[in-house]
Write an enzyme that holds these catalytic residues in place. Structure first.
Site, PDB file in Angstrom:
ATOM      1  N   LYS A  35       0.857  -1.187   0.000  1.00 55.67           N
ATOM      2  CA  LYS A  35       0.000   0.000   0.000  1.00 55.67           C
ATOM      3  C   LYS A  35       0.892   1.236   0.000  1.00 55.67           C
ATOM      4  O   LYS A  35       1.915   1.253   0.703  1.00 55.67           O
ATOM      5  CB  LYS A  35      -0.895  -0.039   1.247  1.00 55.67           C
ATOM      6  CG  LYS A  35      -1.941   1.062   1.321  1.00 55.67           C
ATOM      7  CD  LYS A  35      -2.833   0.886   2.544  1.00 55.67           C
ATOM      8  CE  LYS A  35      -3.916   1.936   2.632  1.00 55.67           C
ATOM      9  NZ  LYS A  35      -4.837   1.714   3.776  1.00 55.67           N
ATOM     10  N   SER A  78     -10.105  -0.696   7.008  1.00 54.58           N
ATOM     11  CA  SER A  78      -9.523  -0.598   5.667  1.00 54.58           C
ATOM     12  C   SER A  78      -8.757  -1.807   5.155  1.00 54.58           C
ATOM     13  O   SER A  78      -8.338  -1.804   3.995  1.00 54.58           O
ATOM     14  CB  SER A  78      -8.609   0.620   5.587  1.00 54.58           C
ATOM     15  OG  SER A  78      -9.367   1.776   5.418  1.00 54.58           O
ATOM     16  N   SER A  88      -9.746   1.607   2.768  1.00 52.87           N
ATOM     17  CA  SER A  88      -8.889   2.393   1.913  1.00 52.87           C
ATOM     18  C   SER A  88      -7.805   1.568   1.211  1.00 52.87           C
ATOM     19  O   SER A  88      -7.162   2.065   0.298  1.00 52.87           O
ATOM     20  CB  SER A  88      -8.198   3.484   2.740  1.00 52.87           C
ATOM     21  OG  SER A  88      -7.379   2.895   3.743  1.00 52.87           O
TER      22      SER A  88
HETATM   23  N1  GLN Z   1     -13.430   4.030   6.169  1.00 49.92           N
HETATM   24  C1  GLN Z   1     -12.865   4.518   7.386  1.00 49.92           C
HETATM   25  C2  GLN Z   1     -12.454   5.959   7.223  1.00 49.92           C
HETATM   26  O1  GLN Z   1     -12.711   6.490   6.194  1.00 49.92           O
HETATM   27  C3  GLN Z   1     -11.695   3.667   7.783  1.00 49.92           C
HETATM   28  C4  GLN Z   1     -10.503   3.930   6.951  1.00 49.92           C
HETATM   29  C5  GLN Z   1      -9.312   3.113   7.386  1.00 49.92           C
HETATM   30  O2  GLN Z   1      -9.432   2.101   8.063  1.00 49.92           O
HETATM   31  N2  GLN Z   1      -8.148   3.590   7.030  1.00 49.92           N
HETATM   32  O3  GLN Z   1     -11.885   6.556   8.087  1.00 49.92           O
END
Ligand code: GLN
Length: 489
Positions: free
Chosen positions: A76, A175, A151
């Site tokens: 990532k 995410s 994400s």
């Molecule tokens: N969807 C959640 C957010 O937008 C979690 C994102 C994540 O785990 N990085 O914060």
């Protein structure tokens, strides 16, 4: 070759059935063919990857390999990798070439894994669909009109389409688990502190945790062996003896390998609000677990309903502080025109950040400001404590908590992009786990209308090996994790 497990790939490399250069070349060729559609990779550097593969082949020839030597792994783009562009999905870091390796990258390098490329992601990991990336959305390999989740959507799409044998992700509120669910993969967020956050660009430091995305729980266990470990450069890294996360997988448990395991079913996970077909698949998976010898216990996590609200105070508060460093002075983007220092700051941040990141910075600054701190931030921290206590009570009654990972399968690109609250609810089943700092895993449990659904397993602190074993036993008697999207044969 692309359907083999990481362990089988390592055997093929050790047995000279294939070289790392050939294996890496195979994936680079698949990336060249499929990435224009999927947009899963932001940076690929074939020459550098192949140079690493040659080194891995030399190491293999000397017989000095580890379990991952010569295997290509995608990372990532939140992990700093020396001399690689590291963007975090943002225009702000569009020209940032990292001068150092994150701990996670260092560990994969030391193991002799090949860095296959950097994967697309929501900007600064804020999102559930990969649509907030400055570099365009990623498409879901199961249906290219759908999102891959976020994400860590680029990592998930890359592994699902067999553009990489496995990948890393990060999970602040879901995410890793949510994109794993939406792309038909196995993905784990370990206990907070098990993997070093050094060199992992910070979103919400008290919640962020790295983890593996792969095709099976057994592959995740191998990756976790490399990723986990104490690191004095991260003050929240836990100094614990190293573990072999694969240790429970090999034993032959007979026909009821999970006898004695109590599976907790929180009422709140089954109270409605989840897609019915997804829920049916979750119920079927639970039935499978009973056949494997597990007992089920119904229990309650009464404060879970407050988790999304508490998270959207705490995570933006931490983000507003963490993202203050992107000011156009030290690194990254700087606005081309300005009259004075203040204008340089404000234009840089206005131009460098996308809408979702700005929304979070505004919310975070607001909830931390004088007069609102007690009403929002302190209150959210109290709820966080209550949620952790709910889990502690639950783990006195069970060993593993099971439920859905995501309330739906992959949704259409654009479907939720205009409605932040709908997007935030994508993580309704995953966020409480981060607030409590617990380990969680998502594994595929079937298909609803042609799209993968995820089963979430949550364990007590440091129960990664047990969680992976519980997931692995299910994968030994089912085939959902082996399914591959047709277009990527
Ligand atoms: N969807 C959640 C957010 O937008 C979690 C994102 C994540 O785990 N990085 O914060």
């Amino acid at each position: 070759m692309i359907e083999r497990s990481l362990h089988e790939m390592a055997q093929a490399l050790a047995g000279k059935e294939i070289s790392s250069v050939e294996l890496t070349g195979l994936y680079l060729e698949r990336i060249a063919r499929h990435n224009p559609l999927l947009n899963a990779f932001l940076t690929v550097d074939a020459e550098r990857s192949l140079a690493q593969a040659r080194q891995a082949d030399e190491r293999l020839a000397r017989g000095e390999q580890t379990a991952l030597t010569g295997i290509p792994i995608a990372h990532k783009d939140i992990f700093c990798a020396r001399d690689w562009r590291t963007t975090c999905g943002s225009k702000m870091l569009g020209n940032f070439v990292s001068p150092y390796d994150a701990s996670v990258i260092e560990r994969f390098q030391a193991a002799g894994a090949v860095l296959l490329g950097k994967t697309n992601m929501d900007e600064f990991a804020m999102g559930s669909s990969n649509e907030t990336s400055f570099y365009g959305p990623v498409r879901n390999p199961w249906d290219s009109t759908c999102v891959p989740g976020g994400s860590s959507g680029g990592s998930a799409a890359a592994v699902a389409a067999r553009l990489s044998p496995a990948a890393t992700g990060t999970d602040t509120g879901g995410s890793i688990r949510q994109p794993a669910a939406l792309c038909g993969l196995s993905g784990m967020k370990p206990t907070y502190g098990v993997i070093s956050r050094y060199g992992m660009i910070a979103f919400a430091s008290s919640l962020d945790q790295a983890g593996p995305l792969a095709r099976s729980a057994a592959d995740c266990a191998l990756l976790l062996n490399t990723m986990a470990g104490f690191d004095e450069r991260d003050s929240t890294s836990l100094d614990r003896p190293p573990e072999d996360y694969t240790r429970e997988l090999a034993s032959d448990g007979g026909t009821q390998p999970l006898r004695g395991i109590r599976i907790g079913l929180p009422e709140e996970f089954f109270a409605g609000g989840c897609d019915q077909e997804v829920m049916q698949l979750v119920e079927q998976a639970i039935a499978e677990y009973r056949k494997l010898g597990a007992e089920t216990v119904v229990l309650s996590l009464p404060n879970m309903r407050l988790s999304v609200a508490a998270y959207y105070v705490i995570a933006p508060a931490e983000a507003s502080s963490n993202l203050a460093r992107f000011d156009g002075v030290r690194y990254g983007y700087r606005a081309p025109e300005y009259d004075d220092l203040n204008e340089m700051y404000s234009r840089t941040r206005a131009q460098g950040f996308g809408a979702e990141v700005k929304r979070r910075i505004l919310i975070g600054t607001y909830v931390l400001s004088h007069g609102y701190y007690d009403a929002y931030y302190r209150q959210a921290q109290r709820i966080r404590r209550l949620i952790a206590q709910d889990f502690a009570a639950a783990f006195r009654q069970c060993d593993v908590i099971v439920g859905p990972t995501s309330p739906s399968t992959a949704f259409k690109l654009g479907e939720k992009a205009a409605d932040p609250v709908q997007m935030y609810l994508s993580d309704i089943y995953t966020i409480a786990v981060n607030l409590a700092g617990l380990p969680g895993l998502s594994i595929p449990c079937g298909f609803a209308r042609g799209l993968p659904a995820g089963l979430q397993l949550i364990g007590n602190y440091f129960s990664e090996a047990k969680l992976l074993n519980v997931a692995h036993r299910y994968q030994q008697v089912t085939h959902w994790h082996q399914a591959r999207p047709d277009a990527f044969a």
